[in-house]
Design an enzyme around this catalytic site. Structure first.
Site, PDB file in Angstrom:
ATOM      1  N   THR A 103       0.850  -1.179   0.000  1.00  0.00           N
ATOM      2  CA  THR A 103       0.000   0.000   0.000  1.00  0.00           C
ATOM      3  C   THR A 103       0.891   1.235   0.000  1.00  0.00           C
ATOM      4  OG1 THR A 103      -1.774  -1.114   1.216  1.00  0.00           O
ATOM      5  CG2 THR A 103      -1.773   1.285   1.250  1.00  0.00           C
ATOM      6  N   MET A 181      -8.746   2.798  -4.007  1.00  0.00           N
ATOM      7  CA  MET A 181      -9.722   1.899  -3.410  1.00  0.00           C
ATOM      8  C   MET A 181      -9.206   1.336  -2.096  1.00  0.00           C
ATOM      9  SD  MET A 181     -12.720   0.547  -3.617  1.00  0.00           S
ATOM     10  CE  MET A 181     -13.028   0.083  -1.905  1.00  0.00           C
ATOM     11  N   LYS A 182      -7.910   0.975  -2.056  1.00  0.00           N
ATOM     12  CA  LYS A 182      -7.346   0.430  -0.816  1.00  0.00           C
ATOM     13  C   LYS A 182      -7.342   1.478   0.294  1.00  0.00           C
ATOM     14  CE  LYS A 182      -5.196  -1.990   2.238  1.00  0.00           C
ATOM     15  NZ  LYS A 182      -3.770  -2.276   2.186  1.00  0.00           N
ATOM     16  N   ILE A 183      -7.031   2.718  -0.047  1.00  0.00           N
ATOM     17  CA  ILE A 183      -7.040   3.779   0.957  1.00  0.00           C
ATOM     18  C   ILE A 183      -8.438   3.949   1.535  1.00  0.00           C
ATOM     19  CG2 ILE A 183      -6.799   6.277   1.281  1.00  0.00           C
ATOM     20  CD1 ILE A 183      -4.533   6.122  -0.865  1.00  0.00           C
ATOM     21  N   ASN A 186      -9.169   1.110   3.826  1.00  0.00           N
ATOM     22  CA  ASN A 186      -8.441   1.227   5.088  1.00  0.00           C
ATOM     23  C   ASN A 186      -9.169   2.118   6.083  1.00  0.00           C
ATOM     24  OD1 ASN A 186      -6.288  -0.454   4.578  1.00  0.00           O
ATOM     25  ND2 ASN A 186      -4.948   1.166   3.826  1.00  0.00           N
TER      26      ASN A 186
END
Length: 322
Positions: A103, A181-183, A186
């Site tokens: 990430t 999208m990952k942020i 999270n």
């Protein structure tokens, strides 16, 4: 024939993922392992079935043999250094697929993708969601973005091997799409940790005890148990005292949690969307980072230690005595 796979970076997630690749990846040749600290790679090979993995002593040596190269390193600077080494001789990686599991900032992923494309290879940004236990169980969520053919080639190593599911995939979309999208994902995970930390400390200070809030969470939120449910993950780590007992390589390193929360704040600023939850996460996580006891320090602090930080702010001890 199955592709030759190389994995660079053997933190907690990396070690668990490599074990899954050797047991469930249907590889027909040894998984090639590289880590800056070579002993960690040798230790992992010693715990795997004979002949399923092999240590390579340089990035270039492994890249020359591999078809698909995964990187799973700690931060943006490490990504830049790793891909600089991979791209030092473009002939070595031409026609290959490089997959970034880490990430990082979306701009770092975009820069990496452009450098890889210029060298004649394909880059798939594929951050994953879940703790090391989920990686060990093949229960991560994967978020791939990149060229259609490259994503298609990587998917068999994700679904049912490293991951229980794939978000997207973001086919023929910029690498930064996956990181954005990952942020966003999270913020759910970090928000759960923050909410639990404050609620547990409040219950302790009120004389109720954090355990009764844990009972409420169990009854109200955890009817469907999964390895990636943040309420399950953080409630267990907080109430058991793992947040101050974990030592080196905690399940959720506090410095990485701070990085992820700040990425979310940066994304909000970039898009003109004011968000406040990650600010709270950064506040409590920085208290853990500065703690002098067993729960503190950049290498030992656990993001679940926000419970201890909230306890300290309430006049209680960092450790809950579990």
């Amino acid at each position: 024939m199955a592709p030759v796979v190389m994995w660079i970076g053997l933190g907690s997630i990396g070690r668990a993922a490599c074990t899954r690749l050797t047991t469930h990846g249907n590889l027909t040749s040894p998984l090639l392992l590289y880590n800056r600290t070579q002993q960690r790679a040798h230790d992992l090979v010693a715990h795997l079935a004979p002949g399923t993995a092999e240590v390579v002593h340089s990035i270039a040596a492994g890249a020359a043999r591999a078809d698909i190269i995964f990187t799973c390193v700690s931060n943006d600077a490490a990504v830049d250094a790793t891909y600089r080494a991979l791209l030092e001789n473009p002939e070595v990686i031409r026609g290959k697929i490089l997959v970034g599991v880490e990430t990082v900032h979306p701009a770092t992923a975009e820069r990496t993708a452009e450098r890889v494309r210029a060298a004649g290879a394909a880059f798939v940004a594929c951050p994953v969601l879940g703790p090391p236990a989920a990686a060990a169980a093949g229960a991560l969520l994967a978020i791939p973005a990149g060229p259609r053919d490259a994503v298609a080639a990587v998917l068999p190593l994700l679904t049912g091997v490293l991951a229980r599911g794939v978000v997207g995939p973001f086919v023929d979309m910029p690498a930064g799409t996956a990181l954005r999208m990952k942020i966003i994902a999270n913020t759910f995970t970090l928000g759960a940790a923050t909410l639990l930390a404050e609620a547990f400390a409040l219950a302790d200070a009120a004389g109720l005890g954090a355990g009764v809030v844990g009972q409420f969470v169990e009854m109200n939120f955890l009817q469907q148990q999964t390895a990636t449910n943040p309420f399950r993950v953080y409630a267990d780590r907080m109430l058991s005292g793992e947040y101050y007992k974990a030592g080196e390589n905690p399940a959720g390193a506090v410095e990485l949690g701070i990085k992820d929360a700040r990425l979310a704040l940066e994304l909000g600023l970039e898009l003109g969307v004011p968000i406040r939850g990650p600010e709270t996460t950064v506040y409590w996580a920085e208290q853990v980072l500065g703690y002098d006891g067993r729960g503190g320090g950049s290498t030992e602090g656990d993001i679940a230690g926000m419970y201890g930080a909230a306890r300290k702010a309430a006049g209680l001890g960092f450790e809950n005595g579990a």
